[in-house]
Structures are given as structure tokens and as C-alpha cells.
Design an enzyme around this catalytic site. Structure first.
Site, mmCIF file in Angstrom:
data_model
loop_
_atom_site.group_PDB
_atom_site.id
_atom_site.type_symbol
_atom_site.label_atom_id
_atom_site.label_comp_id
_atom_site.label_asym_id
_atom_site.label_seq_id
_atom_site.Cartn_x
_atom_site.Cartn_y
_atom_site.Cartn_z
ATOM 1 N N LYS A 112 0.817 -1.218 0.000
ATOM 2 C CA LYS A 112 0.000 0.000 0.000
ATOM 3 C C LYS A 112 0.851 1.268 0.000
ATOM 4 O O LYS A 112 0.394 2.336 -0.371
ATOM 5 C CB LYS A 112 -0.986 -0.021 1.160
ATOM 6 C CG LYS A 112 -2.070 -1.071 0.929
ATOM 7 C CD LYS A 112 -3.127 -1.113 1.987
ATOM 8 C CE LYS A 112 -4.166 -2.173 1.670
ATOM 9 N NZ LYS A 112 -3.609 -3.560 1.697
HETATM 10 C C1 LIG Z 1 -4.163 -4.657 0.939
HETATM 11 C C2 LIG Z 1 -3.359 -5.897 0.794
HETATM 12 C C3 LIG Z 1 -3.707 -6.924 -0.125
HETATM 13 C C4 LIG Z 1 -4.941 -6.843 -0.984
HETATM 14 O O1 LIG Z 1 -4.831 -5.910 -2.010
HETATM 15 P P1 LIG Z 1 -6.139 -5.361 -2.765
HETATM 16 O O2 LIG Z 1 -5.681 -4.247 -3.607
HETATM 17 O O3 LIG Z 1 -7.080 -4.917 -1.676
HETATM 18 O O4 LIG Z 1 -6.695 -6.505 -3.542
HETATM 19 C C5 LIG Z 1 -2.881 -8.028 -0.226
HETATM 20 N N1 LIG Z 1 -1.782 -8.164 0.564
HETATM 21 C C6 LIG Z 1 -1.431 -7.224 1.459
HETATM 22 C C7 LIG Z 1 -0.236 -7.447 2.307
HETATM 23 C C8 LIG Z 1 -2.190 -6.062 1.606
HETATM 24 O O5 LIG Z 1 -1.828 -5.138 2.526
#
Ligand SMILES: *Cc1c(COP(=O)(O)O)cnc(C)c1O
Length: 503
Positions: A112
Site C-alpha cells: 500500500k
Molecule cells: C491490501 C493488501 C492486499 C490486498 O490488495 P487489494 O488491492 O485490496 O486486492 C494483499 N496483501 C497485502 C499485504 C495487503 O496489505
């Protein structure tokens, strides 16, 4: 400037890219999408040899088409220069027969960071382009990871404040310390006496409280969200698909034009949707492998065309994928339906009313042309962590393991031998307890001790931002009841900030 974006639910609701970044969500509850996405091709021959920042500039300028090129350049530079522990930003490594793009070298060791490092700068620029001069106050409720990434992204960004609420006792010790030790003159953190849903509802109530917003507006302050449905979070994620491809060409793993697969650990469908955007924009992608854990709504949807959230919710070792309503899927429905806003609106109404909708057979076929659904339960994910470490010496986190195993399943199922890339979304040390247990069995409860031991036994280094936390000074002590959240926001909005860096 062209209003290139529209609501998924109404083609009459148009917006320029900068307005879409400001608003986050369209007035009718739809998501902003670019109507002519397929006309926005990126020339892939020009990519090899380019740095991550250069590729990000090309992708962002193409998708955020009313932002001046200079502005995009500045935003990219502020977001990624000196903030990531790898100069490549998202390095590509070979693991067995596959490649892994590591998306976890940012300030909070999870993917993120790629979007939340740049969103504040895009928002700031969008405000200026739309002649809004006041202060932006970002409100976020977090179940752990997003809050910290947002705090790091907005920290000391001129003209912004960031307020994060987390459920008291509802996040891990490490996650809590990450947030309560947050530095930055414009950061505000508060533990809410309630669970995550209470905190989230509290934030929603503040956003929809008209008199509160009006009063803020009169003081030249504007509430905004760092939610993953904002195109300002989606668009930056398209860059690493192109970058991974360019690296594969440089490694001589493929020739320009060869098709590759991407396996993506999926929750809210943001990350993998960015891969779909890349494909529509000309990236030679064969399949996008959408990996789910026990919460396998998307797996069923890809198989049957029925989206049904009426099912048991499982808490797993890959918590960021424990999601039953994947918000960003609405954008895919828009494109799969041939940009039929009316039909998307109907599906979303059905989802709201009954938790279920079914797409047409034709849409289902299109869906399966681009996507393959994988589903990997906890025990198999643990086995994968063990196997990949023993055989390849590579340490996967619990989310990435789900994608890795989904890719292996896909290859056996289809015989497809195209070069494949797994997106690694978190450092294994972010979920050290579960990773340790997968490798060596149960252990003690102290998360910091587990990190140390995991590092000693595997020889993999703990990312600095995680090892440092236990020595950090606590700066945020406040707790509040759900009905006191608004007062906390008011207090934060009143605080004057004299010292701003990073302007
Ligand atoms: C947020 C997240 C995901 C999922 O990603 P999306 O874009 O919501 O599909 C997968 N792995 C981790 C470690 C995350 O923080």
C-alpha cells in the site's frame, strides 16, 4: 480540460482526473473510471532501461491527463525518492521458475506504500489545480495496515493533516506501536473504544454530517479520504506492472511483445485491477491470476459469474485478504459490460439489497479470458512458505504465499508455460508470527522476539522500519468513544502547524 472520467453508474456524471482525485467517489456512489482507457496505450518498446520513477511518470501522465507533466514529475519524485529501501523501488527477483516483484520496500513494508506515498502529493496538486487553497484533512479508520501507510504518506505534507482511528485492542502490538510512534507535525492518531466496524462507521458518519462539513468549509478546511477506491490510489499501482515487464526484458527472460502472467494476492481488487488496466493499456499480459484465501468470493465469481457475499467470514493468516465485498470490482464490471453504466448500477443495487448479483454469460466469458481464479487455504499457504524456503531459499509472507501457490495450481491446470510474475505484497516480517509458525511450528507471543528469531534462523534481514519500532518514542496516547470521534477531528483541525517540511 477534458473530463475523461465518469461514474461507473452514470455516464452523465463526468469529471476531470484532478476532480476525481479530489472527490474520491462520484456523487451517485459510483467509482470514477476513464471511458477511453483502451486508447491510452503505453509504448512498451520504450520501457526497458527506464527507472521506476521514469515509468511511473509515463503511466501517471497518461492516466491523470489534466495534470501538467511537470506536476506529475514532482509528485513522483517526492513520493519515491529516498522513501524506499531499494533504489529500484519494486525489485524483480527470480524464485525457482518464477519471478517475484517485491512491493514491500516502502516505509511500512507493504504494497500500500506504493500508492499512499504519492496520493498526498496528487491530492495537494489537484486542490491547487482546482483553486482550492484550504487545508485538507484526511480521515481514515484502519484495521491495521492502511492507517500506518497513510500516516507515513501524509506525514509533513504541506497543507494536509491526517487523522487515523484504530480499534482499541483490535490491532496487533506491532501495528499499534507503528501508529502510536508516528512522527510528523500533522499526524493525529486515536484508539477508538469499539471494533473496526465501529471506527469505520464513525468515520462515515463524520463524512456525511452536513453541518459538520459546512462548518469545516467555512474555516477553509476540507475532509477527504485515503480510501482505496480513489483513482489516486489505483493509478500509481499500474506503474509496477509495466516496470516488472521492462525488467523481464532487461533480464532476457522475455522478448518485448511476449505475454506474461501475473499472480496477485487479492482483497479489495485494487492491486489486480491495476494489472487489468496495464493490459488494456497495451501490456502483453496473458492471465491475471486472482488469488484468494478461505474468503473466496472472487474465486467463485470468476468460475460461475455469480457474486455472492452471503457466506461465512473467515479470519485467516492473510488478514489483508479477508474481504467479502471487493469494492474495486465495480470498475471491472464497467469494462466487462462494454461501459454499460446502467447495468453496473443495477448490479450494485442488487449487491446492496441482497448481497448477490449474476453477470451475463458473455461478460463471464470475457472475465475468464483475462482472469484465472485461485483459492488457497491456510494449511496450503503454510506448506508453500515452507517449500519455497526449503527449495529456493526465499521467504514468502502469508499473502504472497497464497498467490505463489495459486500460480503453481494455474500452471498445472492449464499447462501454460509463459513467464510468470508473483506480486509480493508484504515483508514476511510484517506477519512474522504466522511465517515463523509455518516454518518451525508454534512459538512465543512477543512479536519482536519472533521477528528476531525468524531473522536469525532464516538469515533474512528485518526491514529497518520494523526493527526500529520497539525503541521508538510513543507520541500518540489518546483514546475516545465512538461518539467522541468528531470532537477529536475538530481538535486536530484547530491545531496550528508552524513547522512544515517537504513542501
Ligand atoms: C491490501 C493488501 C492486499 C490486498 O490488495 P487489494 O488491492 O485490496 O486486492 C494483499 N496483501 C497485502 C499485504 C495487503 O496489505
Amino acid at each position: 480540460m477534458a473530463q475523461s472520467y465518469e461514474s461507473t453508474r452514470n455516464s452523465g456524471l463526468k469529471a476531470a482526473a484532478s476532480e476525481a482525485v479530489l472527490k474520491g467517489i462520484a456523487n451517485d456512489g459510483g467509482l470514477f473510471v476513464m471511458r477511453d482507457l483502451e486508447k491510452k496505450k503505453i509504448p512498451i518498446k520504450s520501457l526497458p532501461g527506464k527507472s521506476y520513477l521514469e515509468i511511473a511518470e509515463v503511466v501517471l501522465s497518461t492516466l491523470l491527463d489534466d495534470f501538467p507533466e511537470e506536476t506529475i514529475k514532482e509528485c513522483v519524485s517526492k513520493a519515491y525518492t529516498d522513501k524506499f529501501s531499494s533504489h529500484e523501488i519494486t525489485p524483480l527477483v527470480k524464485v525457482g521458475d518464477n519471478y517475484v516483484t517485491e512491493l514491500f520496500h516502502g516505509p511500512t513494508s507493504a504494497f500500500k506504500d506504493l500508492a499512499l506515498s504519492i496520493l498526498p502529493h496528487l491530492m495537494r496538486a489537484a486542490y491547487e489545480m482546482n483553486d482550492i487553497t484550504g487545508e485538507i484533512i484526511i480521515l481514515t479508520a484502519t484495521s491495521g495496515d492502511t492507517g500506518k501507510a497513510a500516516l507515513e504518506g501524509f506525514k509533513d505534507v504541506k497543507g494536509t493533516k491526517i487523522v487515523v482511528f484504530y480499534p482499541l485492542g483490535g490491532v496487533s502490538k506491532v501495528q499499534e506501536l507503528q501508529m502510536t510512534s508516528q512522527e510528523g507535525v500533522n499526524t493525529f492518531v486515536c484508539a477508538v473504544k469499539g471494533n473496526f466496524d465501529d471506527a469505520q462507521t464513525g468515520v462515515k458518519n463524520i463524512f456525511t454530517n452536513e453541518s459538520f462539513n459546512k462548518e469545516m468549509g467555512e474555516r477553509n478546511k476540507f475532509l477527504s479520504s485515503a480510501n482505496s477506491i480513489n483513482i489516486g490510489r489505483l493509478v500509481p499501482q499500474v506503474a509496477y506492472y509495466f516496470y516488472s515487464y521492462a525488467r523481464l526484458v532487461e533480464y532476457n527472460a522475455i522478448k518485448t511483445g511476449d505475454k506474461v502472467n501475473f499472480a496477485v494476492p487479492t482483497g479489495n481488487f485494487g492491486n489486480i485491477l491495476a494489472g487489468y488496466y496495464a493490459k488494456v493499456m497495451g501490456l502483453p499480459v496473458n492471465k491475471l491470476i486472482c488469488a484468494s484465501n478461505e474468503n473466496n468470493v472472487l474465486y467463485d465469481f470468476i468460475k460461475t459469474g455469480v457474486y455472492d457475499k452471503n457466506r461465512e467470514f473467515y479470519k485467516t493468516i492473510s488478514p489483508s485478504m479477508d474481504i467479502l465485498v471487493s469494492s474495486n470490482l465495480e470498475r471491472l464490471l464497467y469494462y466487462l459490460s462494454g461501459k454499460d453504466n446502467e447495468r453496473v448500477r443495477e448490479y450494485m443495487e442488487r449487491l446492496n439489497a441482497s448481497g448477490r448479483y449474476e453477470i451475463t454469460g458473455e461478460m463471464g466469458e470475457k472475465l475468464r479470458e483475462d482472469f484465472y481464479g485461485g483459492c488457497v487455504y491456510m494449511e496450503e499457504a503454510q506448506k508453500t512458505i515452507r517449500k519455497v524456503f526449503e527449495e529456493e531459499g526465499y521467504l514468502l509472507d502469508t499473502h504472497t504465499a497464497v498467490a505463489y501457490k495459486s500460480l503453481e495450481d494455474y500452471k498445472i491446470d492449464t499447462g501454460d508455460e509463459s513467464v510468470s510474475v508473483v506480486l509480493a505484497t508484504a515483508s514476511p516480517f510484517k506477519f512474522a508470527g504466522s511465517v515463523y509458525e509455518a516454518l518451525y511450528g508454534r512459538t512465543k507471543d512477543d512479536e519482536f522476539a519472533i521477528m528476531e528469531e525468524l531473522s536469525q534462523k532464516t538469515g533474512v534481514k528485518i526491514p529497518e522500519n520494523l526493527s526500529e519500532i520497539k525503541n521508538k518514542k510513543i507520541r500518540h496516547f489518546e483514546t475516545c468513544a465512538v461518539d467522541e470521534m468528531e470532537a477529536f477531528v475538530t481538535k486536530a483541525s484547530n491545531k496550528s502547524i508552524n513547522e512544515v517540511k517537504n513542501g
